[in-house]
Design a protein around this motif. Sequence first.
Motif, mmCIF file in Angstrom:
data_model
loop_
_atom_site.group_PDB
_atom_site.id
_atom_site.type_symbol
_atom_site.label_atom_id
_atom_site.label_comp_id
_atom_site.label_asym_id
_atom_site.label_seq_id
_atom_site.Cartn_x
_atom_site.Cartn_y
_atom_site.Cartn_z
ATOM 1 N N PHE A 149 -13.693 -4.702 -16.281
ATOM 2 C CA PHE A 149 -13.964 -5.763 -15.315
ATOM 3 C C PHE A 149 -13.411 -7.126 -15.712
ATOM 4 O O PHE A 149 -13.402 -8.041 -14.911
ATOM 5 C CB PHE A 149 -15.481 -5.882 -15.095
ATOM 6 C CG PHE A 149 -16.089 -4.630 -14.543
ATOM 7 C CD1 PHE A 149 -16.028 -4.356 -13.194
ATOM 8 C CD2 PHE A 149 -16.708 -3.715 -15.389
ATOM 9 C CE1 PHE A 149 -16.584 -3.201 -12.671
ATOM 10 C CE2 PHE A 149 -17.263 -2.555 -14.878
ATOM 11 C CZ PHE A 149 -17.200 -2.291 -13.518
ATOM 12 N N LYS A 150 -12.962 -7.240 -16.967
ATOM 13 C CA LYS A 150 -12.437 -8.518 -17.433
ATOM 14 C C LYS A 150 -11.496 -8.266 -18.598
ATOM 15 O O LYS A 150 -11.826 -7.516 -19.514
ATOM 16 C CB LYS A 150 -13.593 -9.442 -17.870
ATOM 17 C CG LYS A 150 -13.166 -10.790 -18.384
ATOM 18 C CD LYS A 150 -14.391 -11.592 -18.839
ATOM 19 C CE LYS A 150 -14.001 -12.940 -19.401
ATOM 20 N NZ LYS A 150 -15.191 -13.696 -19.882
ATOM 21 N N LYS A 151 -10.314 -8.885 -18.561
ATOM 22 C CA LYS A 151 -9.379 -8.736 -19.667
ATOM 23 C C LYS A 151 -10.000 -9.308 -20.941
ATOM 24 O O LYS A 151 -10.526 -10.408 -20.946
ATOM 25 C CB LYS A 151 -8.073 -9.451 -19.342
ATOM 26 C CG LYS A 151 -6.980 -9.233 -20.375
ATOM 27 C CD LYS A 151 -5.693 -9.913 -19.966
ATOM 28 C CE LYS A 151 -4.597 -9.670 -20.993
ATOM 29 N NZ LYS A 151 -3.324 -10.331 -20.603
ATOM 30 N N ASN A 152 -9.944 -8.502 -21.992
ATOM 31 C CA ASN A 152 -10.551 -8.892 -23.264
ATOM 32 C C ASN A 152 -12.048 -9.146 -23.125
ATOM 33 O O ASN A 152 -12.620 -9.984 -23.831
ATOM 34 C CB ASN A 152 -9.861 -10.130 -23.850
ATOM 35 C CG ASN A 152 -8.399 -9.884 -24.169
ATOM 36 O OD1 ASN A 152 -8.020 -8.814 -24.634
ATOM 37 N ND2 ASN A 152 -7.557 -10.877 -23.893
ATOM 38 N N GLY A 153 -12.668 -8.405 -22.197
ATOM 39 C CA GLY A 153 -14.105 -8.528 -22.003
ATOM 40 C C GLY A 153 -14.871 -7.591 -22.915
ATOM 41 O O GLY A 153 -14.421 -7.289 -24.029
ATOM 42 N N VAL A 154 -16.010 -7.103 -22.438
ATOM 43 C CA VAL A 154 -16.853 -6.247 -23.283
ATOM 44 C C VAL A 154 -17.168 -4.890 -22.660
ATOM 45 O O VAL A 154 -17.477 -3.938 -23.369
ATOM 46 C CB VAL A 154 -18.178 -6.962 -23.651
ATOM 47 C CG1 VAL A 154 -17.904 -8.268 -24.380
ATOM 48 C CG2 VAL A 154 -19.040 -7.210 -22.418
ATOM 49 N N VAL A 155 -17.111 -4.765 -21.344
ATOM 50 C CA VAL A 155 -17.565 -3.558 -20.659
ATOM 51 C C VAL A 155 -16.447 -2.527 -20.544
ATOM 52 O O VAL A 155 -15.387 -2.802 -19.983
ATOM 53 C CB VAL A 155 -18.115 -3.884 -19.257
ATOM 54 C CG1 VAL A 155 -18.610 -2.598 -18.575
ATOM 55 C CG2 VAL A 155 -19.233 -4.901 -19.342
ATOM 56 N N THR A 156 -16.711 -1.320 -21.071
ATOM 57 C CA THR A 156 -15.764 -0.210 -20.983
ATOM 58 C C THR A 156 -16.495 1.034 -20.483
ATOM 59 O O THR A 156 -17.719 1.038 -20.341
ATOM 60 C CB THR A 156 -15.141 0.105 -22.355
ATOM 61 O OG1 THR A 156 -16.135 0.742 -23.183
ATOM 62 C CG2 THR A 156 -14.646 -1.151 -23.044
ATOM 63 N N ALA A 157 -15.738 2.096 -20.256
ATOM 64 C CA ALA A 157 -16.350 3.364 -19.863
ATOM 65 C C ALA A 157 -17.194 3.947 -20.981
ATOM 66 O O ALA A 157 -18.040 4.814 -20.744
ATOM 67 C CB ALA A 157 -15.261 4.361 -19.459
ATOM 68 N N GLY A 158 -16.987 3.466 -22.197
ATOM 69 C CA GLY A 158 -17.729 4.000 -23.333
ATOM 70 C C GLY A 158 -19.054 3.331 -23.607
ATOM 71 O O GLY A 158 -19.918 3.901 -24.269
ATOM 72 N N ASN A 159 -19.231 2.101 -23.105
ATOM 73 C CA ASN A 159 -20.495 1.417 -23.369
ATOM 74 C C ASN A 159 -21.252 1.036 -22.103
ATOM 75 O O ASN A 159 -22.236 0.289 -22.152
ATOM 76 C CB ASN A 159 -20.265 0.173 -24.246
ATOM 77 C CG ASN A 159 -19.339 -0.846 -23.613
ATOM 78 O OD1 ASN A 159 -19.293 -1.004 -22.402
ATOM 79 N ND2 ASN A 159 -18.582 -1.558 -24.455
ATOM 80 N N ALA A 160 -20.790 1.541 -20.947
ATOM 81 C CA ALA A 160 -21.462 1.261 -19.682
ATOM 82 C C ALA A 160 -22.177 2.515 -19.177
ATOM 83 O O ALA A 160 -21.922 3.620 -19.649
ATOM 84 C CB ALA A 160 -20.451 0.779 -18.646
#
Length: 219
Positions: A158-169
Amino acid sequence: LLKAGYPVHVPGVQLNRMCGSGQQAIHFVSQEIASGDMEIGVACGVEMMSVEKMGKDLPVPAFMKLLGDFPYRLIPQGQSAEKMAQKYGIDRDECDQLAFESHRRAGLARDKGFFDRQTVPFQVCTNKKKKEFTEVYQDEGIRYPPSMAGIKKLKTVFKKNGVVTAGNASQITDGASAVLLASAEAVKKFNLNVRARIISRAVVGSDPIIMLDGVIPAT
């Protein structure tokens, strides 16, 4: 209720409070019991995203119409999560570590049988034409053993260099749960084993843009 085998005189109600629907169901039943309107009830939560797709309860045309004169510019929850991370100073490593540890602990608990008394096996149709079924008997959402290297490789969504990925959502999944609630009198009457006691409930409104930190003032 009828498909589950309950008698026709048993009342029921369906509600939608999004992610909090199961918890709200528990609130409703406990409030009914506290008021004396019932002595025992079952609160359920259901998510079946293979059938009810994300956003089906508010299709895009209706959502866009809602935004027309809405006082807030609503955004997807993933973007809200990124705003939460920025607000509270949470970085990617912390999110990945939490996800890793969550799957690790859940996998260990599952393999040691800690969930066995809380899960019910059921048949899932895998081929409608051939009428083929397979039995699901455990939580398949757990990724065990988890791979930190694999989690780290995933790109943010959802954001470049953010925190949310398919692995932690949270994942797109199917699942259901139910809990039996009873008054003190019903516990004695039906000889039930008490697991917990509800002493209070709280629901609050929160910023509809960030939307995810309402649990803080609620507790």
